[in-house]
Scaffold this motif. Structure first.
Motif, PDB file in Angstrom:
ATOM      1  N   GLN A  91     -12.027  -2.874  26.483  1.00  0.00           N
ATOM      2  CA  GLN A  91     -12.055  -1.447  25.948  1.00  0.00           C
ATOM      3  C   GLN A  91     -11.062  -2.480  24.642  1.00  0.00           C
ATOM      4  O   GLN A  91     -11.042  -1.460  23.517  1.00  0.00           O
ATOM      5  CB  GLN A  91     -11.679  -1.026  27.201  1.00  0.00           C
ATOM      6  CG  GLN A  91     -11.807   0.291  27.681  1.00  0.00           C
ATOM      7  CD  GLN A  91     -10.884   1.706  28.222  1.00  0.00           C
ATOM      8  OE1 GLN A  91      -9.942   1.034  28.431  1.00  0.00           O
ATOM      9  NE2 GLN A  91     -11.551   2.017  28.650  1.00  0.00           N
TER      10      GLN A  91
ATOM     11  N   ALA B 136     -11.505  -4.079  22.401  1.00  0.00           N
ATOM     12  CA  ALA B 136     -13.000  -4.661  21.105  1.00  0.00           C
ATOM     13  C   ALA B 136     -13.878  -3.140  20.729  1.00  0.00           C
ATOM     14  O   ALA B 136     -14.516  -3.510  19.872  1.00  0.00           O
ATOM     15  CB  ALA B 136     -13.308  -5.194  21.403  1.00  0.00           C
ATOM     16  N   ASP B 137     -13.218  -2.432  21.436  1.00  0.00           N
ATOM     17  CA  ASP B 137     -14.052  -1.209  21.135  1.00  0.00           C
ATOM     18  C   ASP B 137     -13.410  -0.121  19.680  1.00  0.00           C
ATOM     19  O   ASP B 137     -14.362   0.777  20.219  1.00  0.00           O
ATOM     20  CB  ASP B 137     -14.416  -0.249  22.403  1.00  0.00           C
ATOM     21  CG  ASP B 137     -13.168   0.574  22.541  1.00  0.00           C
ATOM     22  OD1 ASP B 137     -12.553   0.890  21.917  1.00  0.00           O
ATOM     23  OD2 ASP B 137     -13.154   1.314  23.994  1.00  0.00           O
ATOM     24  N   GLY B 138     -12.766  -0.397  19.200  1.00  0.00           N
ATOM     25  CA  GLY B 138     -12.278   0.274  17.792  1.00  0.00           C
ATOM     26  C   GLY B 138     -11.209   1.816  18.767  1.00  0.00           C
ATOM     27  O   GLY B 138     -11.261   2.458  17.705  1.00  0.00           O
ATOM     28  N   ASN B 139     -10.791   2.261  19.480  1.00  0.00           N
ATOM     29  CA  ASN B 139     -11.049   3.511  20.351  1.00  0.00           C
ATOM     30  C   ASN B 139      -9.240   3.199  20.285  1.00  0.00           C
ATOM     31  O   ASN B 139      -8.619   1.522  20.089  1.00  0.00           O
ATOM     32  CB  ASN B 139     -10.877   3.973  21.227  1.00  0.00           C
ATOM     33  CG  ASN B 139     -12.644   4.115  21.347  1.00  0.00           C
ATOM     34  OD1 ASN B 139     -12.986   4.431  20.953  1.00  0.00           O
ATOM     35  ND2 ASN B 139     -13.088   4.120  22.691  1.00  0.00           N
ATOM     36  N   VAL B 140      -8.543   3.866  20.105  1.00  0.00           N
ATOM     37  CA  VAL B 140      -6.448   4.042  19.584  1.00  0.00           C
ATOM     38  C   VAL B 140      -6.437   4.910  21.033  1.00  0.00           C
ATOM     39  O   VAL B 140      -6.748   5.117  21.018  1.00  0.00           O
ATOM     40  CB  VAL B 140      -6.542   5.021  18.476  1.00  0.00           C
ATOM     41  CG1 VAL B 140      -4.907   4.557  18.461  1.00  0.00           C
ATOM     42  CG2 VAL B 140      -7.125   4.663  17.471  1.00  0.00           C
TER      43      VAL B 140
ATOM     44  N   PHE C 161     -10.172   8.721  21.233  1.00  0.00           N
ATOM     45  CA  PHE C 161     -11.529   7.936  21.318  1.00  0.00           C
ATOM     46  C   PHE C 161     -13.080   8.360  21.155  1.00  0.00           C
ATOM     47  O   PHE C 161     -13.166   9.683  19.644  1.00  0.00           O
ATOM     48  CB  PHE C 161     -11.635   7.495  22.535  1.00  0.00           C
ATOM     49  CG  PHE C 161     -12.035   8.784  23.398  1.00  0.00           C
ATOM     50  CD1 PHE C 161     -12.995   8.915  23.858  1.00  0.00           C
ATOM     51  CD2 PHE C 161     -11.260   9.175  24.231  1.00  0.00           C
ATOM     52  CE1 PHE C 161     -13.356   9.921  24.747  1.00  0.00           C
ATOM     53  CE2 PHE C 161     -10.797  10.340  24.632  1.00  0.00           C
ATOM     54  CZ  PHE C 161     -11.707  11.141  25.088  1.00  0.00           C
ATOM     55  N   ASP C 162     -14.363   8.107  20.947  1.00  0.00           N
ATOM     56  CA  ASP C 162     -15.556   8.465  20.585  1.00  0.00           C
ATOM     57  C   ASP C 162     -15.789   9.448  18.746  1.00  0.00           C
ATOM     58  O   ASP C 162     -15.746   9.945  18.354  1.00  0.00           O
ATOM     59  CB  ASP C 162     -15.806   8.790  21.042  1.00  0.00           C
ATOM     60  CG  ASP C 162     -17.153   8.321  22.455  1.00  0.00           C
ATOM     61  OD1 ASP C 162     -17.272   7.649  22.489  1.00  0.00           O
ATOM     62  OD2 ASP C 162     -16.775   9.552  23.513  1.00  0.00           O
ATOM     63  N   SER C 163     -14.807   8.561  17.564  1.00  0.00           N
ATOM     64  CA  SER C 163     -14.556   8.897  16.567  1.00  0.00           C
ATOM     65  C   SER C 163     -15.744   8.661  15.394  1.00  0.00           C
ATOM     66  O   SER C 163     -16.624   8.005  16.119  1.00  0.00           O
ATOM     67  CB  SER C 163     -13.048   8.467  15.659  1.00  0.00           C
ATOM     68  OG  SER C 163     -13.372   6.399  15.620  1.00  0.00           O
TER      69      SER C 163
ATOM     70  N   GLU D 101     -16.319   7.991  11.764  1.00  0.00           N
ATOM     71  CA  GLU D 101     -15.260   7.577  10.228  1.00  0.00           C
ATOM     72  C   GLU D 101     -16.461   8.412   9.197  1.00  0.00           C
ATOM     73  O   GLU D 101     -15.609   8.553   8.737  1.00  0.00           O
ATOM     74  CB  GLU D 101     -15.481   5.863  10.032  1.00  0.00           C
ATOM     75  CG  GLU D 101     -15.339   4.868  11.607  1.00  0.00           C
ATOM     76  CD  GLU D 101     -13.495   5.182  10.878  1.00  0.00           C
ATOM     77  OE1 GLU D 101     -12.639   5.373  10.133  1.00  0.00           O
ATOM     78  OE2 GLU D 101     -13.402   5.893  11.819  1.00  0.00           O
TER      79      GLU D 101
ATOM     80  N   ARG E  18      -4.523   8.221  10.907  1.00  0.00           N
ATOM     81  CA  ARG E  18      -6.479   8.064  11.462  1.00  0.00           C
ATOM     82  C   ARG E  18      -6.798   9.096  10.394  1.00  0.00           C
ATOM     83  O   ARG E  18      -8.179   8.239   9.972  1.00  0.00           O
ATOM     84  CB  ARG E  18      -6.172   7.896  12.185  1.00  0.00           C
ATOM     85  CG  ARG E  18      -5.946   6.991  13.361  1.00  0.00           C
ATOM     86  CD  ARG E  18      -5.904   5.712  13.250  1.00  0.00           C
ATOM     87  NE  ARG E  18      -7.695   5.128  13.811  1.00  0.00           N
ATOM     88  CZ  ARG E  18      -8.005   4.648  13.668  1.00  0.00           C
ATOM     89  NH1 ARG E  18      -7.656   3.388  14.214  1.00  0.00           N
ATOM     90  NH2 ARG E  18      -9.102   4.617  14.525  1.00  0.00           N
TER      91      ARG E  18
END
Length: 177
Positions: free
Chosen positions: A55, A57-61, A78-80, A82, A118
């Motif tokens: 997790q 490195a998955d880009g979620n906050v 998560f699962d954002s 862009e 964000r």
């Protein structure tokens, strides 16, 4: 800045001293269904630590929910997307922190983070219909019911609906005035 009646909740990065509490929360079978779509199963410390590594490195906050220096839960976006500017919110609290306003305070802070820091346009979530406390906390933060997935989740021996809720930045901003 928090109000006088607001609990002393801080959102922060995970620290080494949080790991025991966070693993205990992740492995809690009593609240498993409220925290995710996977079926309940024992979770070893090694499996949990491997998930934490993946997790990272998955880009979620992800934040630790801190009350007076102690980790009482986690919250994240998560699962954002862009391009469309949306993300899903998720929260989990240790049993002794539930019903004390900590979740509501953490939700308000992460929603503000999502919209202000964000630049999200929309935040949404899914909750089991029987989790009345969570639904109240989300409604308090401004989320509205957008739909329902009927008998979508298997929870402790029966099917339950999943309630879909969302909050637009424009709604959040209007409520702050």
């Amino acid at each position: 800045m928090r109000g006088m009646d607001e609990p002393p909740v801080t959102l922060r990065a995970r620290a080494a001293e949080d790991l025991d509490a966070l693993y205990s929360l992740a492995a809690d079978l009593d609240s498993w269904e409220e925290r995710g779509p996977l079926g309940p199963a024992p979770l070893s410390r090694a499996e949990w630590e491997a998930r934490q590594e993946a997790q990272a490195a998955d880009g979620n906050v992800r934040f630790v929910i801190d009350v007076d220096g102690l980790a009482v839960g986690t919250i994240g976006l998560f699962d954002s997307d862009e391009l469309a500017r949306y993300a899903e919110i998720g929260i989990a609290l240790v049993p002794e922190a539930r019903g004390r306003g900590f979740g509501s305070a953490a939700i308000a802070r992460v929603v503000e983070f999502g919209f202000v820091r964000r630049n999200l346009r929309r935040i949404h979530l899914q909750a089991i219909s029987s989790n009345a406390a969570a639904l109240r906390a989300y409604e308090k933060a401004g989320f509205v019911v957008e739909g329902r997935l009927r008998e979508h989740a298997w929870v402790r021996g029966r099917y339950e609906d999943i309630v879909l809720m969302g909050l637009l930045r424009s709604e959040w901003e209007a409520a702050r005035v």
